[in-house]
Write a protein that holds these residues in place. Sequence first.
Motif, PDB file in Angstrom:
ATOM      1  N   THR A  10       5.223  -4.126  -4.351  1.00 44.17           N
ATOM      2  CA  THR A  10       5.904  -4.514  -3.101  1.00 44.17           C
ATOM      3  C   THR A  10       7.102  -3.465  -3.006  1.00 44.17           C
ATOM      4  N   GLY A  11       7.458  -2.661  -3.865  1.00 39.20           N
ATOM      5  CA  GLY A  11       8.269  -1.630  -3.589  1.00 39.20           C
ATOM      6  C   GLY A  11       9.803  -2.374  -3.455  1.00 39.20           C
ATOM      7  N   ALA A  12      10.343  -1.680  -2.634  1.00 42.42           N
ATOM      8  CA  ALA A  12      11.945  -1.979  -2.384  1.00 42.42           C
ATOM      9  C   ALA A  12      12.321  -1.977  -1.056  1.00 42.42           C
ATOM     10  N   PRO A  60      14.785  -4.615  -4.711  1.00 42.77           N
ATOM     11  CA  PRO A  60      13.355  -4.773  -4.982  1.00 42.77           C
ATOM     12  C   PRO A  60      12.688  -6.070  -4.416  1.00 42.77           C
ATOM     13  N   ASN A  61      11.702  -6.001  -3.780  1.00 46.25           N
ATOM     14  CA  ASN A  61      11.048  -6.750  -3.243  1.00 46.25           C
ATOM     15  C   ASN A  61      10.402  -8.012  -4.282  1.00 46.25           C
ATOM     16  N   ILE A  62      11.138  -8.730  -4.671  1.00 49.36           N
ATOM     17  CA  ILE A  62      10.764  -9.748  -5.732  1.00 49.36           C
ATOM     18  C   ILE A  62      10.245 -11.198  -5.309  1.00 49.36           C
ATOM     19  N   GLN A  86       2.710   9.356   1.873  1.00 49.69           N
ATOM     20  CA  GLN A  86       3.909   9.856   0.793  1.00 49.69           C
ATOM     21  C   GLN A  86       5.279   9.539   1.395  1.00 49.69           C
ATOM     22  N   ARG A  87       6.277   8.876   0.794  1.00 52.87           N
ATOM     23  CA  ARG A  87       7.579   8.534   1.109  1.00 52.87           C
ATOM     24  C   ARG A  87       8.469   9.643   1.217  1.00 52.87           C
ATOM     25  N   PRO A  88       8.452  10.557   0.045  1.00 47.88           N
ATOM     26  CA  PRO A  88       9.561  11.421  -0.176  1.00 47.88           C
ATOM     27  C   PRO A  88       9.914  12.339   0.830  1.00 47.88           C
ATOM     28  N   ALA A  91       0.814  -1.181   0.059  1.00 45.72           N
ATOM     29  CA  ALA A  91      -0.010  -0.091  -0.056  1.00 45.72           C
ATOM     30  C   ALA A  91       0.897   1.461  -0.110  1.00 45.72           C
ATOM     31  N   GLY A  92       1.868   1.094  -0.890  1.00 47.16           N
ATOM     32  CA  GLY A  92       2.740   2.476  -1.032  1.00 47.16           C
ATOM     33  C   GLY A  92       2.281   3.396  -2.090  1.00 47.16           C
ATOM     34  N   HIS A  93       3.245   3.997  -2.788  1.00 45.21           N
ATOM     35  CA  HIS A  93       2.812   4.940  -3.816  1.00 45.21           C
ATOM     36  C   HIS A  93       1.856   4.171  -4.979  1.00 45.21           C
ATOM     37  N   GLY A  94       2.500   3.111  -5.502  1.00 43.23           N
ATOM     38  CA  GLY A  94       1.905   2.524  -6.619  1.00 43.23           C
ATOM     39  C   GLY A  94       0.428   1.731  -6.161  1.00 43.23           C
ATOM     40  N   GLY A  95       0.521   0.840  -5.090  1.00 43.24           N
ATOM     41  CA  GLY A  95      -0.576   0.284  -4.605  1.00 43.24           C
ATOM     42  C   GLY A  95      -1.797   1.099  -4.189  1.00 43.24           C
ATOM     43  N   TYR A  96      -1.646   2.344  -3.644  1.00 40.53           N
ATOM     44  CA  TYR A  96      -2.550   3.177  -3.347  1.00 40.53           C
ATOM     45  C   TYR A  96      -3.118   3.674  -4.550  1.00 40.53           C
ATOM     46  N   TYR A 138      18.341   3.188   9.024  1.00 39.09           N
ATOM     47  CA  TYR A 138      18.115   3.307   7.887  1.00 39.09           C
ATOM     48  C   TYR A 138      16.983   4.431   7.450  1.00 39.09           C
ATOM     49  N   LEU A 139      16.629   4.632   6.454  1.00 39.63           N
ATOM     50  CA  LEU A 139      15.396   5.374   5.704  1.00 39.63           C
ATOM     51  C   LEU A 139      14.637   4.785   4.650  1.00 39.63           C
ATOM     52  N   ARG A 140      13.749   4.253   5.222  1.00 41.65           N
ATOM     53  CA  ARG A 140      12.497   3.802   4.029  1.00 41.65           C
ATOM     54  C   ARG A 140      11.094   4.153   4.464  1.00 41.65           C
TER      55      ARG A 140
HETATM   56  P1  FAD Z   1       6.507   1.702  -1.978  1.00 40.09           P
HETATM   57  O1  FAD Z   1       6.310   3.041  -2.052  1.00 40.09           O
HETATM   58  O2  FAD Z   1       7.866   1.232  -1.325  1.00 40.09           O
HETATM   59  O3  FAD Z   1       5.221   0.671  -1.515  1.00 40.09           O
HETATM   60  C1  FAD Z   1       5.510  -0.575  -1.262  1.00 40.09           C
HETATM   61  C2  FAD Z   1       4.919  -1.361  -0.047  1.00 40.09           C
HETATM   62  O4  FAD Z   1       4.776  -2.757  -0.127  1.00 40.09           O
HETATM   63  C3  FAD Z   1       5.513  -1.056   1.232  1.00 40.09           C
HETATM   64  O5  FAD Z   1       4.655  -0.537   2.245  1.00 40.09           O
HETATM   65  C4  FAD Z   1       6.008  -2.396   1.552  1.00 40.09           C
HETATM   66  O6  FAD Z   1       6.340  -2.407   3.240  1.00 40.09           O
HETATM   67  C5  FAD Z   1       4.798  -3.254   1.002  1.00 40.09           C
HETATM   68  N1  FAD Z   1       4.844  -4.690   1.143  1.00 40.09           N
HETATM   69  C6  FAD Z   1       6.225  -5.241   0.642  1.00 40.09           C
HETATM   70  N2  FAD Z   1       6.035  -6.442   0.609  1.00 40.09           N
HETATM   71  C7  FAD Z   1       4.635  -6.853   1.073  1.00 40.09           C
HETATM   72  C8  FAD Z   1       3.985  -7.790   1.342  1.00 40.09           C
HETATM   73  N3  FAD Z   1       4.396  -9.221   1.131  1.00 40.09           N
HETATM   74  N4  FAD Z   1       2.871  -7.790   1.697  1.00 40.09           N
HETATM   75  C9  FAD Z   1       2.076  -6.553   2.142  1.00 40.09           C
HETATM   76  N5  FAD Z   1       2.796  -5.436   1.972  1.00 40.09           N
HETATM   77  C10 FAD Z   1       4.168  -5.679   1.156  1.00 40.09           C
HETATM   78  N6  FAD Z   1      10.974   9.363  -5.302  1.00 40.09           N
HETATM   79  C11 FAD Z   1      10.914  10.791  -5.983  1.00 40.09           C
HETATM   80  O7  FAD Z   1      10.468  10.534  -7.154  1.00 40.09           O
HETATM   81  N7  FAD Z   1      11.133  11.791  -5.235  1.00 40.09           N
HETATM   82  C12 FAD Z   1      11.799  11.836  -4.041  1.00 40.09           C
HETATM   83  O8  FAD Z   1      12.260  12.863  -3.559  1.00 40.09           O
HETATM   84  C13 FAD Z   1      11.850  10.758  -3.440  1.00 40.09           C
HETATM   85  N8  FAD Z   1      12.310  10.614  -1.956  1.00 40.09           N
HETATM   86  C14 FAD Z   1      12.314   9.688  -1.382  1.00 40.09           C
HETATM   87  C15 FAD Z   1      12.649   9.661  -0.009  1.00 40.09           C
HETATM   88  C16 FAD Z   1      12.745   8.384   0.777  1.00 40.09           C
HETATM   89  C17 FAD Z   1      13.064   8.551   2.178  1.00 40.09           C
HETATM   90  C18 FAD Z   1      12.265   7.178   0.109  1.00 40.09           C
HETATM   91  C19 FAD Z   1      12.381   5.730   0.851  1.00 40.09           C
HETATM   92  C20 FAD Z   1      12.021   7.240  -1.271  1.00 40.09           C
HETATM   93  C21 FAD Z   1      12.003   8.267  -1.973  1.00 40.09           C
HETATM   94  N9  FAD Z   1      11.623   8.335  -3.399  1.00 40.09           N
HETATM   95  C22 FAD Z   1      11.523   9.548  -4.059  1.00 40.09           C
HETATM   96  C23 FAD Z   1      11.244   7.078  -3.838  1.00 40.09           C
HETATM   97  C24 FAD Z   1       9.758   6.816  -4.014  1.00 40.09           C
HETATM   98  O9  FAD Z   1       9.225   7.046  -2.660  1.00 40.09           O
HETATM   99  C25 FAD Z   1       9.474   5.554  -4.302  1.00 40.09           C
HETATM  100  O10 FAD Z   1       9.919   5.205  -5.753  1.00 40.09           O
HETATM  101  C26 FAD Z   1       8.091   4.909  -4.439  1.00 40.09           C
HETATM  102  O11 FAD Z   1       7.763   4.900  -2.901  1.00 40.09           O
HETATM  103  C27 FAD Z   1       7.876   3.512  -5.061  1.00 40.09           C
HETATM  104  O12 FAD Z   1       6.408   3.054  -4.686  1.00 40.09           O
HETATM  105  P2  FAD Z   1       5.877   1.513  -4.803  1.00 40.09           P
HETATM  106  O13 FAD Z   1       4.615   1.662  -4.443  1.00 40.09           O
HETATM  107  O14 FAD Z   1       6.702   0.939  -5.767  1.00 40.09           O
HETATM  108  O15 FAD Z   1       6.671   1.133  -3.446  1.00 40.09           O
END
Ligand code: FAD
Length: 404
Positions: free
Chosen positions: A106-108, A241-243, A41-43, A9-14, A125-127
Amino acid sequence: NGPVVIVGAGHGGYQVAASLRQAGFAEPISLINDEAHLPYQRPPLSKAYIKGSAGPESLMFRPEKFYQDQKIELIAGRAVSIDRVGHKVLLASGATLPYGHLVLATGARNRLLDLPNANLPDVRYLRILDDSEALRQIMPSKKRAVIIGAGFIGLEFAATARIKGLEVDVLELAPRVMARAVTAEVSEYFQERHREAGIRIHLGVQATSIEAENGKVTGVSLSDGRHLPADLVVVGVGVLPNIELAADAGLPVAAGIIVDEYLSTVDPDISAIGDCALFASPRFGSSLRLESVQNATDHARCLAARLTGDRKPYDSHPWFWSDQGDDKLQIAGLTTGYDRVVLRGSPAKKAFSAFCYHGDRLLGIESINRAGDHMFGRRLQSMDRSITPEQAADESFDLKSALA
Ligand code: FAD
C-alpha cells in the motif's frame, strides 16, 4: 495455495505480480489499483516528467496487453477491509475478493501541512502521477515557488522548477538539506549547487503561515519573521506509511506494517512489502522501513520466490538514487550510524564519493556523479567485503583490486 491478491499497484505490487508469473505461478493474481492509470514508475514524477512533455504512457511499466497476456487481473478500486477468517478482501465498491495469500503493497502517502490555507489549489504535493501532471500544467503560469522541505523530493522539484524559469525558495527546518539521509559533506555540496543555480535555500526555519487573497496564494511567512512572496507552494515534508488496512485487521503495526525477515505478518497468509513494511533485518540487526524503488522491487522478488517455493529471508543490500539538476546522487548501503567520512574525488570538480565508516567498517557510499564508485560499492557489499578508509581516500588505490 489459491489466488494471490495484491493491494496496491505501485512499484512493489506490480513487481510481485510480474515475478510470480515469471516463476511459473499458475493460480489467479489480482492487483488492486486505486489510481486511474496502469502501474507506473514514480521517480520521474519530481524530475523528468515535470520537466518534459512526454505523456503518462511514458511512465508505465507495461502496456495493458501485458496484464491480459499474463492473466494478471487489474482491479480498479480501493481495498477497505480484510476478513482474515474468511480469507477475503472487501473493496470500496462492495465487491469481495477471496485470497489464498494477500500482499499488502500500500506504499505511503504525503504528510500534510497543518497550516491555514494549506488546502488551496496553489499548494501542491508530489506523490502520484496526477500530482505531477497538475504541477506540469500550472507551472507555466507561475512565477515564484516556495518549497517546504529540503528532502529528496523537495530538492528534485526545486531544481526542476528553477530550470523551468521559476524563482525558487526552499525552506528547511533542519540545519542542512537532506539531513536525515546523507552526510554533511553531501548536504553542503548540494546546498552550494542549488544556490549556484539561483535557488534560495533557507535553513533552520519553518513556514508559519500561507497567505492568500481571493483563494490565490500570495506568500509564505517564516518562523524568523520574514515573508516570502509566492504564487505556488510545494510541500515535501515526508510521508506516512499506509498501515490502516493492516491495523484494522488486527495485524501488528508500528512505524509500518510489522513483518518478519520473510516479509510475513503474524498471519502466515498475509505479507507486506515496500514503503509500508517495517521488516526485520538480520543483516542490520534491527527493523527497517525504507522508501526506495530498490527496496520495493527486491521485497517483491523475495516474496514471489517464497510463494513459489523458494523460501529465503530478505537480505538485499539497499541502494538509492536522486537526480537534482545536473547532479546524480547514488547511495550504496545504509550510511546511518557512521562516525567517520572519507572523501574520494573532489567536490570542486563536481565528482566525489563519501565513504561512510563506523570504526573500520564501511557502512555505505554516497556518490555524486561517480557511477563507477557506486557500482563498486554495490559489488563490494554483495561480496560482504570492505576497503580501509585509507584505501578509499587514496585515488591511486585501484578499487577493482578489492573485487578480485
Ligand atoms: P507505491 O509505489 O507508493 O505504491 C503503493 C500503491 O498502493 C499506490 O498506488 C497507492 O495509491 C496504493 N494503495 C494504497 N492503499 C490502497 C488500498 N487500500 N487499496 C488499493 N490501493 C491502495 N525512490 C528511489 O529509489 N529513487 C528515486 O529517485 C525516487 N524518486 C521518487 C520521486 C517521487 C516524486 C516519489 C513520490 C517517490 C520517489 N521514490 C524514489 C520512492 C519510490 O517511488 C517508492 O519508494 C516506491 O514507489 C515504493 O513502492 P511501493 O510499491 O511500496 O509503494
